[in-house]
Design an enzyme around this catalytic site. Structure first.
Site, short mmCIF file in Angstrom:
data_model
loop_
_atom_site.label_atom_id
_atom_site.label_comp_id
_atom_site.label_asym_id
_atom_site.label_seq_id
_atom_site.Cartn_x
_atom_site.Cartn_y
_atom_site.Cartn_z
N LEU A 14 0.82 -1.20 0.00
CA LEU A 14 0.00 0.00 0.00
C LEU A 14 0.86 1.26 0.00
O LEU A 14 0.57 2.22 -0.72
CB LEU A 14 -0.95 0.00 1.19
N ASP A 33 11.40 2.84 5.29
CA ASP A 33 10.97 1.49 5.66
C ASP A 33 12.22 0.77 6.17
O ASP A 33 13.30 1.36 6.30
CB ASP A 33 10.36 0.76 4.46
N GLY A 72 3.59 2.68 7.96
CA GLY A 72 4.57 1.76 8.52
C GLY A 72 4.07 1.05 9.77
O GLY A 72 3.79 1.69 10.79
N SER A 111 -7.12 0.57 10.50
CA SER A 111 -7.61 -0.71 9.96
C SER A 111 -9.01 -1.01 10.45
O SER A 111 -9.40 -0.63 11.56
CB SER A 111 -6.66 -1.84 10.39
N HIS A 113 -9.72 -3.65 11.51
CA HIS A 113 -9.54 -4.56 12.65
C HIS A 113 -9.60 -3.83 13.99
O HIS A 113 -9.67 -4.48 15.03
CB HIS A 113 -8.25 -5.35 12.48
N TYR A 136 -3.06 -6.73 16.71
CA TYR A 136 -2.90 -5.80 15.59
C TYR A 136 -4.03 -4.76 15.60
O TYR A 136 -3.78 -3.55 15.50
CB TYR A 136 -2.89 -6.57 14.27
N LYS A 140 -4.17 -0.43 16.41
CA LYS A 140 -4.83 0.62 15.64
C LYS A 140 -5.77 1.43 16.53
O LYS A 140 -5.91 2.65 16.34
CB LYS A 140 -5.59 0.01 14.46
N SER A 165 -10.38 -4.23 3.06
CA SER A 165 -9.68 -5.22 2.23
C SER A 165 -8.99 -4.51 1.08
O SER A 165 -9.65 -3.98 0.20
CB SER A 165 -10.66 -6.25 1.67
#
Length: 278
Positions: A14, A33, A72, A111, A113, A136, A140, A165
């Protein structure tokens, strides 16, 4: 035009998609990165290898920056110690260093999530309570709350994009509602960067899908008008998909497979093992 944008996670899929569009919005793009290097740097792009879990490294990266586009992190479920360093400590480093350097805004890849245990049929908005499905997702939640705090106390703007997604294709029935196309991802990031003002804003990173179980109407305030719709793939996907189980959190929750993966274990690896078996 902005003078300097810092793009974290630039070696990921992404982040990589966003490199050229971000370079077009600024005089200097600094991509970073853990990879040794990047190919095809734009004329105004430089690459700095850095661990954003290191506060000193982040502070040096952000000197003179107008905005940070923050992709990141570990983009998967992982053991707590890894999430703590790569996702949580790094978030604090980004927001605190941005404050110290006078950065105007952080555009952040949050996310789905963060709210992954909510049921898809509840049609949640951005005001739904945090309900993470993994460490995870919890990271977020922390980053979103950190961003809210830094807006309230320090006036640092953030757009938190709860990406659903974004694998580039519609590969299963869940993605019929959660898909974010590459083109719509680029548009959402560009609008988040160029909006005159945002305060602290949460939006969902989804395309204009007929089956989306999310209320993303507030994203229009950024000028985001998604153009793609996963429905064009529905007939083929549903013809080959197994029946949905209304007792299975994987089928019923926004987090999909992350709603059932054991804490600390890779959801991506779980999906890969399943695909090998089939």
């Amino acid at each position: 035009m902005l003078k300097k944008i810092v793009l974290t996670g630039a070696a990921g899929r992404l982040g990589g998609i966003c490199r050229k569009p971000m370079a077009a919005l600024c005089e200097a793009l600094v991509s970073t990165d853990l990879a040794e290097g990047l190919d095809d740097l734009a004329p105004n792009e430089t690459y700095v290898r850095a661990d954003i879990g290191d506060a000193d490294a982040v502070h040096a990266l952000l000197e003179g920056a107008d905005m940070v586009v923050h992709f990141g992190s570990i983009a998967d479920e992982a053991p707590w110690e890894k999430i703590l360093h790569s996702n949580i400590l790094s978030a604090y480093n980004i927001w605190e260093s941005s404050h110290q350097h006078g950065v105007k805004r952080i555009v952040f890849a949050s996310s789905i999530h963060a709210v992954g245990m909510h049921k898809k049929h509840d049609f949640i908005g951005v005001d739904a309570p945090h309900r993470p499905d993994t460490y995870y997702g919890l990271s977020k939640c922390f980053s979103e709350d950190l961003a809210s705090l830094y807006w309230d106390k320090r006036g640092l703007e953030t757009v938190a994009m709860r990406i659903a997604s974004a694998s580039g294709k519609v590969g299963n029935s869940r993605a019929l509602g959660s898909w974010l196309s590459d083109g719509d991802l680029i548009q959402l990031v560009e609008k988040s960067v160029t909006a005159p003002t945002t305060g602290f804003t949460v939006v969902y990173g989804v395309s204009n899908n007929d089956r989306a179980g999310l209320d993303n109407s507030g994203a229009s305030a950024l000028g985001y008008r998604p153009k793609d719709n996963a429905e064009e793939f529905a007939a083929e996907i549903l013809a080959n998909a197994p029946p949905q189980n209304n007792q299975d959190p994987e089928d019923m929750c926004h987090g999909g497979p992350f709603a059932v993966v054991p804490l600390g274990e890779s959801g991506v690896e779980m999906i890969r093992r399943r695909s090998v078996k089939t």
